[in-house]
Design a protein around this motif. Sequence first.
Motif, PDB file in Angstrom:
ATOM      1  N   ASP A  89       0.831  -1.207   0.000  1.00 35.98           N
ATOM      2  CA  ASP A  89       0.000   0.000   0.000  1.00 35.98           C
ATOM      3  C   ASP A  89       0.869   1.263   0.000  1.00 35.98           C
ATOM      4  O   ASP A  89       0.587   2.229  -0.725  1.00 35.98           O
ATOM      5  N   THR A  90       1.932   1.261   0.783  1.00 30.52           N
ATOM      6  CA  THR A  90       2.828   2.410   0.874  1.00 30.52           C
ATOM      7  C   THR A  90       3.505   2.704  -0.462  1.00 30.52           C
ATOM      8  O   THR A  90       3.805   3.857  -0.781  1.00 30.52           O
ATOM      9  N   ASN A  91       3.734   1.665  -1.239  1.00 34.42           N
ATOM     10  CA  ASN A  91       4.493   1.792  -2.488  1.00 34.42           C
ATOM     11  C   ASN A  91       3.635   1.700  -3.746  1.00 34.42           C
ATOM     12  O   ASN A  91       4.144   1.363  -4.819  1.00 34.42           O
ATOM     13  N   ARG A  92       2.351   2.022  -3.637  1.00 31.77           N
ATOM     14  CA  ARG A  92       1.469   1.913  -4.811  1.00 31.77           C
ATOM     15  C   ARG A  92       2.032   2.660  -6.027  1.00 31.77           C
ATOM     16  O   ARG A  92       2.065   2.132  -7.138  1.00 31.77           O
ATOM     17  N   ASN A  93       2.477   3.903  -5.820  1.00 30.29           N
ATOM     18  CA  ASN A  93       2.958   4.709  -6.948  1.00 30.29           C
ATOM     19  C   ASN A  93       4.247   4.147  -7.528  1.00 30.29           C
ATOM     20  O   ASN A  93       4.418   4.084  -8.756  1.00 30.29           O
ATOM     21  N   ARG A  94       5.167   3.738  -6.655  1.00 34.43           N
ATOM     22  CA  ARG A  94       6.424   3.166  -7.140  1.00 34.43           C
ATOM     23  C   ARG A  94       6.175   1.855  -7.881  1.00 34.43           C
ATOM     24  O   ARG A  94       6.837   1.571  -8.884  1.00 34.43           O
ATOM     25  N   LEU A  95       5.249   1.064  -7.381  1.00 29.94           N
ATOM     26  CA  LEU A  95       4.911  -0.184  -8.072  1.00 29.94           C
ATOM     27  C   LEU A  95       4.342   0.103  -9.455  1.00 29.94           C
ATOM     28  O   LEU A  95       4.677  -0.569 -10.435  1.00 29.94           O
ATOM     29  N   MET A  96       3.488   1.116  -9.539  1.00 25.06           N
ATOM     30  CA  MET A  96       2.874   1.444 -10.824  1.00 25.06           C
ATOM     31  C   MET A  96       3.923   1.897 -11.835  1.00 25.06           C
ATOM     32  O   MET A  96       3.796   1.639 -13.046  1.00 25.06           O
ATOM     33  N   GLU A  97       4.994   2.539 -11.335  1.00 25.95           N
ATOM     34  CA  GLU A  97       6.094   2.930 -12.222  1.00 25.95           C
ATOM     35  C   GLU A  97       6.782   1.721 -12.840  1.00 25.95           C
ATOM     36  O   GLU A  97       7.413   1.825 -13.895  1.00 25.95           O
ATOM     37  N   GLN A  98       6.654   0.579 -12.155  1.00 31.47           N
ATOM     38  CA  GLN A  98       7.234  -0.676 -12.655  1.00 31.47           C
ATOM     39  C   GLN A  98       6.212  -1.499 -13.433  1.00 31.47           C
ATOM     40  O   GLN A  98       6.467  -2.653 -13.781  1.00 31.47           O
ATOM     41  N   GLY A  99       5.045  -0.895 -13.699  1.00 33.25           N
ATOM     42  CA  GLY A  99       4.005  -1.610 -14.426  1.00 33.25           C
ATOM     43  C   GLY A  99       3.201  -2.560 -13.567  1.00 33.25           C
ATOM     44  O   GLY A  99       2.535  -3.459 -14.079  1.00 33.25           O
ATOM     45  N   ILE A 100       3.253  -2.358 -12.244  1.00 34.68           N
ATOM     46  CA  ILE A 100       2.596  -3.254 -11.293  1.00 34.68           C
ATOM     47  C   ILE A 100       1.475  -2.504 -10.582  1.00 34.68           C
ATOM     48  O   ILE A 100       1.718  -1.476  -9.929  1.00 34.68           O
ATOM     49  N   LEU A 101       0.265  -2.988 -10.689  1.00 33.86           N
ATOM     50  CA  LEU A 101      -0.888  -2.355 -10.038  1.00 33.86           C
ATOM     51  C   LEU A 101      -1.249  -3.099  -8.758  1.00 33.86           C
ATOM     52  O   LEU A 101      -1.520  -4.296  -8.775  1.00 33.86           O
ATOM     53  N   TYR A 102      -1.215  -2.352  -7.634  1.00 35.36           N
ATOM     54  CA  TYR A 102      -1.761  -2.842  -6.377  1.00 35.36           C
ATOM     55  C   TYR A 102      -2.974  -1.959  -6.100  1.00 35.36           C
ATOM     56  O   TYR A 102      -2.853  -0.850  -5.589  1.00 35.36           O
TER      57      TYR A 102
END
Length: 367
Positions: free
Chosen positions: A22-35
């Motif tokens: 949850d804390t890293n939603r934006n960083r994950l999305m930068e890697q093409g990963i949706l949480y």
Amino acid sequence: MRLIIHIGTPKAGSSSLQVALDTNRNRLMEQGILYPTIERATHHSGLASGLHVPEAMRDIDLRRNGNDPALVVRKTEAAWQSLADQVSSHNPETLLLSAENFMSIDDFTTLREWLARIAPDAEISSVAYLRAPVPNHESKASQRLGRTTKVRLPGHLPWHSRLMRWKNIGPVQLRDLAKVGDIRTDFLEAVQAGLASKLSMPGRNANVSLTGEGCIALQAAMMNVTSDSASDYVERSRVWRARLAEAEAALGESLSLRRVTVNPAVRWLILDEWHDEAVALREKFDFQFDEPALYDRAEIDKGLAETGARDLGLAETDALSRFLANDQTAALRLLAHAAEQGAVRQGGFPLSSMKDGLRKLLRKGAR
């Protein structure tokens, strides 16, 4: 698209993992990963709540929805629609979902329908982190006291049969929590090599529990508290839990306090209950706990006989001290300190009554 579903299990680090994701939603999305965000929570329990038959729905889900199973189902449908909208908007390469109650769902037909709608060509897999039976049982003692004074009897969870149903959705990977170290790093590295190093890890979000002595004291305190409703009990339990945590901090150096630890007889009862389940997990998923005795029927029978475990006649209404190897005298001192530092009366019962109640419980537990 890849879809990776973290399906639990309870008391196996899920909260820490979910907070990190949850804390890293934006960083994950930068890697093409949706949480995705579901109901503004750090997890996705809302996707699973209504996929249970009414009698298997969690108490918390029913309470939040006026004890109306149909409303739980409707909210789950809305959660899946929200997920569908987010996937359509972001078009991720990888979709991550995480909820402990995924493990126990009943309605796989509806699950398949939603997965087909959201990710029709996705490569679907699931991962479950498992905690060995005895530590799992011990870790739930404090949590259970948050809603009832009844003790959890030794028993097993039908993980094998539930996991076989998930296996029909896609590959299932089982991980032993005791062996992986940090669940957050282990999960993230399985999603994408080097991913953990690209994220900001928050502090570990381990659920804080009382020591075994604190749990014995909490049960005694709550047995002397009159609660008008389930929510009233939960609130009063929260108050006493906070007081006892302060007592543990204040007296910890002078008392022999340790984590919740079942006594030898209860340990053998737990291994007895889990033996067949553990063997099935080993045979069907090539998964084995680091507990050799769990797989040795002869050793379990010997342990049961030597401790007289089968003759104990344990009941849910027993004193917790009958189940634990923790220091009962230390529990009495914790309760006294907690009561004296807070209100002398709690729920209309004087401190002397609580002390007497705990002494009775300890005498009962010693039998």
